[in-house]
Design a protein around this motif. Structure first.
Motif, mmCIF file in Angstrom:
data_model
loop_
_atom_site.group_PDB
_atom_site.id
_atom_site.type_symbol
_atom_site.label_atom_id
_atom_site.label_comp_id
_atom_site.label_asym_id
_atom_site.label_seq_id
_atom_site.Cartn_x
_atom_site.Cartn_y
_atom_site.Cartn_z
ATOM 1 N N MET A 108 -56.638 -91.866 117.526
ATOM 2 C CA MET A 108 -55.757 -92.453 118.531
ATOM 3 C C MET A 108 -56.363 -92.263 119.920
ATOM 4 N N LEU A 109 -56.124 -93.229 120.776
ATOM 5 C CA LEU A 109 -56.547 -93.133 122.166
ATOM 6 C C LEU A 109 -55.806 -91.985 122.832
ATOM 7 N N THR A 110 -56.520 -91.159 123.568
ATOM 8 C CA THR A 110 -55.902 -90.026 124.245
ATOM 9 C C THR A 110 -55.194 -90.522 125.496
ATOM 10 N N THR A 111 -53.877 -90.336 125.556
ATOM 11 C CA THR A 111 -53.091 -90.789 126.702
ATOM 12 C C THR A 111 -52.680 -89.647 127.618
ATOM 13 N N HIS A 112 -52.736 -88.421 127.124
ATOM 14 C CA HIS A 112 -52.357 -87.278 127.945
ATOM 15 C C HIS A 112 -52.963 -86.002 127.369
ATOM 16 N N GLU A 113 -53.095 -85.023 128.247
ATOM 17 C CA GLU A 113 -53.565 -83.706 127.836
ATOM 18 C C GLU A 113 -52.423 -82.717 127.994
ATOM 19 N N ILE A 114 -52.330 -81.810 127.056
ATOM 20 C CA ILE A 114 -51.342 -80.747 127.149
ATOM 21 C C ILE A 114 -52.102 -79.427 127.166
ATOM 22 N N HIS A 115 -51.910 -78.685 128.244
ATOM 23 C CA HIS A 115 -52.594 -77.406 128.436
ATOM 24 C C HIS A 115 -51.636 -76.282 128.062
ATOM 25 N N LEU A 116 -52.056 -75.464 127.121
ATOM 26 C CA LEU A 116 -51.292 -74.297 126.680
ATOM 27 C C LEU A 116 -51.999 -73.067 127.222
ATOM 28 N N HIS A 117 -51.321 -72.356 128.117
ATOM 29 C CA HIS A 117 -51.902 -71.177 128.758
ATOM 30 C C HIS A 117 -51.287 -69.920 128.151
ATOM 31 N N LEU A 118 -52.116 -69.142 127.479
ATOM 32 C CA LEU A 118 -51.689 -67.874 126.898
ATOM 33 C C LEU A 118 -52.215 -66.746 127.766
ATOM 34 N N GLU A 119 -51.498 -65.635 127.781
ATOM 35 C CA GLU A 119 -51.893 -64.482 128.592
ATOM 36 C C GLU A 119 -51.960 -63.233 127.721
ATOM 37 N N HIS A 120 -52.730 -62.251 128.183
ATOM 38 C CA HIS A 120 -52.760 -60.950 127.528
ATOM 39 C C HIS A 120 -51.430 -60.259 127.799
ATOM 40 N N ASP A 121 -50.982 -59.465 126.840
ATOM 41 C CA ASP A 121 -49.743 -58.720 127.003
ATOM 42 C C ASP A 121 -50.050 -57.414 127.725
ATOM 43 N N ALA A 122 -49.587 -57.319 128.950
ATOM 44 C CA ALA A 122 -49.855 -56.119 129.751
ATOM 45 C C ALA A 122 -48.795 -55.039 129.545
ATOM 46 N N THR A 123 -47.784 -55.312 128.742
ATOM 47 C CA THR A 123 -46.698 -54.342 128.548
ATOM 48 C C THR A 123 -46.903 -53.458 127.329
ATOM 49 N N ASN A 124 -47.990 -53.650 126.563
ATOM 50 C CA ASN A 124 -48.171 -52.833 125.362
ATOM 51 C C ASN A 124 -48.867 -51.514 125.701
ATOM 52 N N TRP A 125 -48.888 -50.624 124.768
ATOM 53 C CA TRP A 125 -49.409 -49.284 125.022
ATOM 54 C C TRP A 125 -50.915 -49.271 125.224
ATOM 55 N N THR A 126 -51.648 -50.258 124.684
ATOM 56 C CA THR A 126 -53.108 -50.248 124.840
ATOM 57 C C THR A 126 -53.523 -50.560 126.274
ATOM 58 N N SER A 127 -52.639 -51.171 127.057
ATOM 59 C CA SER A 127 -52.990 -51.450 128.455
ATOM 60 C C SER A 127 -53.053 -50.164 129.270
ATOM 61 N N LEU A 128 -52.481 -49.089 128.752
ATOM 62 C CA LEU A 128 -52.505 -47.811 129.465
ATOM 63 C C LEU A 128 -53.797 -47.031 129.234
ATOM 64 N N LEU A 129 -54.571 -47.443 128.216
ATOM 65 C CA LEU A 129 -55.817 -46.734 127.919
ATOM 66 C C LEU A 129 -56.903 -47.110 128.923
ATOM 67 N N PRO A 130 -57.768 -46.164 129.240
ATOM 68 C CA PRO A 130 -58.903 -46.505 130.104
ATOM 69 C C PRO A 130 -59.853 -47.474 129.393
ATOM 70 N N ILE A 150 -46.949 -74.102 129.597
ATOM 71 C CA ILE A 150 -47.454 -75.332 129.013
ATOM 72 C C ILE A 150 -47.240 -76.444 130.037
ATOM 73 N N GLU A 151 -48.239 -77.278 130.217
ATOM 74 C CA GLU A 151 -48.120 -78.363 131.187
ATOM 75 C C GLU A 151 -48.811 -79.606 130.648
ATOM 76 N N LYS A 152 -48.313 -80.731 131.093
ATOM 77 C CA LYS A 152 -48.844 -82.024 130.648
ATOM 78 C C LYS A 152 -49.551 -82.692 131.809
ATOM 79 N N GLN A 153 -50.686 -83.303 131.502
ATOM 80 C CA GLN A 153 -51.427 -84.072 132.484
ATOM 81 C C GLN A 153 -51.623 -85.473 131.926
#
Length: 161
Positions: A108-130, A150-153
């Motif tokens: 199919m012809l591409t009519t739009h792009e959908i950007h899915l932005h995921l982030e690291h979880d900064a609230t877990n216990w491993t974020s406290l490790l050096p 998520i955003e559409k272009q």
């Protein structure tokens, strides 16, 4: 070898307009991806992208319902587009780095792009490790946050716009 003449004995019988009363390939409904199918596709693409990147040695943990929620929102965003969700190109990035990109329907012809932005979880216990302790583990563990954006272009403009 003998050459036989071909007679046109069916010339008056076959009428091309009456030959096929069913829908043509243009009229036949194409399957629209469901939420579950799209969530599975997102998972497959993320696994393939992880294996092909420097994250191959790391363990990536994704919350259970994250991909299903993302698929639901993706389908809702694509609803008003001319080709619907089949005309979408999906781009997934983690912490600003592109991880995966795919078209839902490659034919199919591409009519739009959908950007899915995921982030690291900064609230877990491993974020406290050096950082040096994180590097001692086997490539580290990356935990993805349950929140995402998520955003559409659009890639075109209609006459009304």
């Amino acid at each position: 070898m003998e050459i036989l003449p071909v007679t046109n004995q069916f010339s008056g019988v076959f009428n091309s307009e009456k030959a096929w009363n069913g829908p043509t390939w243009r009229d036949a409904p194409m399957p629209v991806p469901t939420e579950a199918a799209l969530a599975q596709r997102l998972e497959r693409e993320l696994r393939a992208a992880k294996g092909a990147s420097e994250l191959a040695a790391a363990e990536v943990l994704v919350p259970a319902e994250l991909l299903a929620r993302a698929a639901r929102q993706l389908l809702a965003l694509a609803e008003g587009e001319p080709c619907g969700s089949r005309g979408a190109a999906v781009i997934v990035d983690v912490a600003g780095r592109r991880l995966a990109a795919f078209k839902i329907d490659p034919n199919m012809l591409t009519t739009h792009e959908i950007h899915l932005h995921l982030e690291h979880d900064a609230t877990n216990w491993t974020s406290l490790l050096p950082q040096f302790l994180k590097n001692l583990t086997r490539g580290g563990t990356i935990i993805i946050s349950p929140q995402f954006t998520i955003e559409k272009q659009k890639l075109f403009r209609s006459e009304a716009e």
